[in-house]
Scaffold this active site. Structure first.
Site, PDB file in Angstrom:
ATOM      1  N   ASP A  55       0.832  -1.207   0.000  1.00 17.90           N
ATOM      2  CA  ASP A  55       0.000   0.000   0.000  1.00 17.90           C
ATOM      3  C   ASP A  55       0.867   1.257   0.000  1.00 17.90           C
ATOM      4  O   ASP A  55       0.565   2.232  -0.691  1.00 17.90           O
ATOM      5  CB  ASP A  55      -0.938   0.018   1.206  1.00 17.90           C
ATOM      6  CG  ASP A  55      -2.079  -0.979   1.080  1.00 17.90           C
ATOM      7  OD1 ASP A  55      -2.260  -1.552  -0.024  1.00 17.90           O
ATOM      8  OD2 ASP A  55      -2.791  -1.194   2.079  1.00 17.90           O
TER       9      ASP A  55
ATOM     10  N   ASP B  32      -3.179  -2.743  -8.983  1.00 15.42           N
ATOM     11  CA  ASP B  32      -2.017  -2.008  -9.486  1.00 15.42           C
ATOM     12  C   ASP B  32      -2.249  -1.520 -10.919  1.00 15.42           C
ATOM     13  O   ASP B  32      -1.321  -1.403 -11.704  1.00 15.42           O
ATOM     14  CB  ASP B  32      -0.753  -2.862  -9.388  1.00 15.42           C
ATOM     15  CG  ASP B  32      -0.828  -4.142 -10.224  1.00 15.42           C
ATOM     16  OD1 ASP B  32      -1.915  -4.457 -10.746  1.00 15.42           O
ATOM     17  OD2 ASP B  32       0.207  -4.814 -10.369  1.00 15.42           O
TER      18      ASP B  32
END
Length: 197
Positions: free
Chosen positions: A94, A120
């Site tokens: 993160d 992503d």
């Protein structure tokens, strides 16, 4: 004398009402801004979210078709991100995604729209993309910034003028542009892997 006391009491009441009104207005504006931010921004990265991206592009498609103007969607998928989560944990993953978002904000133009689709995957909406050299420059900066993680990205570009808009609505055009950009990103990713062997 009594009139002066009444005036002072009224002035005091008016001051109190004004303070409460000012507080109410400021609080309402703050809540509106926070609610708007939650509605259009990705909670992790602070980039625009998928819903905002789609709404924005649909409007841009309408404008582009009406004014015969082009724009590009760049579909970006991070390369080698999974090992970060596997080796360092999701908290570190993160943190890396937040840094990726910051880097994209710094390296793309202020008026380019950058959104996180999820995981992503990112998209950038660019009007008047001069050429792909600009994206290659961003990738070089990106790879240098994340070299400790061996992190890079693959991308694919689709332009509005590539899609035949006849008999398609704006949402269908958006979907076609995303499919095209995603396919080109995947092809580039496979080509990059092939060259690294």
């Amino acid at each position: 004398m009594r009139e002066e006391v009444k005036i002072k009491i009224l002035q005091s009441l008016l001051d109190e009402v004004t303070k409460k009104y000012d507080y109410f207005i400021a609080n309402r504006e703050r809540i509106y801004k926070e609610t708007y931010e939650m509605a259009v921004k990705d909670s992790l990265t602070g980039l625009y979210n998928r819903q905002y991206f789609e709404d924005f592009v649909v409007k841009l498609i309408k404008k582009g078709l009406r004014e015969n103007r082009d724009f590009s969607i760049i579909f970006i998928d991070l390369d080698n991100f999974k090992p970060i989560n596997d080796n360092y944990g999701h908290t570190k993953g993160d943190d890396v995604l937040k840094k990726v978002a910051e880097l994209f904000k710094q390296t793309f133009r202020d008026y380019d729209i950058i959104a996180r689709l999820g995981g992503d995957e990112f998209v950038v909406v660019i009007e008047n993309l001069p050429n792909k050299d600009r994206i290659e420059e961003v990738r070089k900066v990106f790879e240098e910034a994340f070299k400790d993680f061996n992190l890079s990205f693959s991308y694919g570009v689709a332009n509005l003028k590539e899609v035949e808009p006849e008999s398609l609505n704006e949402e269908e055009i958006l979907n076609l542009m995303l499919i095209l950009a995603d396919r080109r990103m995947y092809e580039e990713k496979m080509e990059r892997k092939r060259r690294q062997k």
